[in-house]
Design a protein around this motif. Structure first.
Motif, PDB file in Angstrom:
ATOM      1  N   VAL A 134       0.850  -1.181   0.000  1.00  0.00           N
ATOM      2  CA  VAL A 134       0.000   0.000   0.000  1.00  0.00           C
ATOM      3  C   VAL A 134       0.889   1.235   0.000  1.00  0.00           C
ATOM      4  CG1 VAL A 134      -1.710   1.300   1.323  1.00  0.00           C
ATOM      5  CG2 VAL A 134      -1.872  -1.188   1.158  1.00  0.00           C
ATOM      6  N   ASP A 135       0.556   2.205  -0.832  1.00  0.00           N
ATOM      7  CA  ASP A 135       1.312   3.449  -0.942  1.00  0.00           C
ATOM      8  C   ASP A 135       0.450   4.566  -0.372  1.00  0.00           C
ATOM      9  OD1 ASP A 135       3.073   5.461  -1.639  1.00  0.00           O
ATOM     10  OD2 ASP A 135       2.485   5.471  -3.745  1.00  0.00           O
ATOM     11  N   GLY A 136       0.834   5.103   0.762  1.00  0.00           N
ATOM     12  CA  GLY A 136       0.060   6.182   1.367  1.00  0.00           C
ATOM     13  C   GLY A 136      -1.012   5.648   2.298  1.00  0.00           C
ATOM     14  N   THR A 137      -2.008   6.477   2.529  1.00  0.00           N
ATOM     15  CA  THR A 137      -3.071   6.159   3.476  1.00  0.00           C
ATOM     16  C   THR A 137      -4.266   5.541   2.760  1.00  0.00           C
ATOM     17  OG1 THR A 137      -2.393   8.024   4.853  1.00  0.00           O
ATOM     18  CG2 THR A 137      -4.597   7.144   5.225  1.00  0.00           C
ATOM     19  N   THR A 138      -4.756   4.457   3.304  1.00  0.00           N
ATOM     20  CA  THR A 138      -5.946   3.818   2.767  1.00  0.00           C
ATOM     21  C   THR A 138      -7.166   4.658   3.125  1.00  0.00           C
ATOM     22  OG1 THR A 138      -4.938   1.651   2.974  1.00  0.00           O
ATOM     23  CG2 THR A 138      -7.332   1.712   2.838  1.00  0.00           C
ATOM     24  N   LEU A 139      -8.055   4.852   2.165  1.00  0.00           N
ATOM     25  CA  LEU A 139      -9.289   5.596   2.394  1.00  0.00           C
ATOM     26  C   LEU A 139     -10.426   4.620   2.629  1.00  0.00           C
ATOM     27  CD1 LEU A 139      -8.914   8.147  -0.533  1.00  0.00           C
ATOM     28  CD2 LEU A 139      -8.270   8.468   1.860  1.00  0.00           C
TER      29      LEU A 139
ATOM     30  N   SER B 119      -7.115   2.305  -2.059  1.00  0.00           N
ATOM     31  CA  SER B 119      -5.710   2.593  -1.782  1.00  0.00           C
ATOM     32  C   SER B 119      -4.908   2.488  -3.060  1.00  0.00           C
ATOM     33  CB  SER B 119      -5.139   1.640  -0.727  1.00  0.00           C
ATOM     34  OG  SER B 119      -5.151   0.325  -1.212  1.00  0.00           O
TER      35      SER B 119
ATOM     36  N   TRP C 100      -1.468   1.139  -4.874  1.00  0.00           N
ATOM     37  CA  TRP C 100      -0.475   0.081  -4.679  1.00  0.00           C
ATOM     38  C   TRP C 100       0.283  -0.134  -5.940  1.00  0.00           C
ATOM     39  CZ3 TRP C 100      -1.856  -4.550  -7.338  1.00  0.00           C
ATOM     40  CH2 TRP C 100      -3.184  -4.630  -7.713  1.00  0.00           C
TER      41      TRP C 100
END
Length: 66
Positions: A49-54, A64, A66
């Motif tokens: 995962v790249d960053g924050t999952t919404l 998210s 990826w």
């Protein structure tokens, strides 16, 4: 317990040259076969995962990168 409905279908936003390979996928076994073939063709490939999952709990959706 089945994760996918028997009549499950998937449509990818593919390059038109590859659409015939993936847009024919339907049903649980079709997805299993697609993933199995992909994993065999790309051994060792890993996703993260790249960053924050919404998460939208009201809609029951997750997104998210990826």
């Amino acid at each position: 317990m089945n994760f996918l409905a028997p009549d499950f279908r998937i449509r990818f936003g593919n390059d038109p040259d590859r659409a015939a390979d993936t847009d024919t996928v339907h049903g649980p076994q079709g997805l299993v076969d697609l993933v199995t073939d992909f994993r065999a063709a790309t051994p060792g490939l890993r996703y993260a995962v790249d960053g924050t999952t919404l998460v939208d709990p009201g809609l029951g959706r997750v997104s998210s990168c990826w």
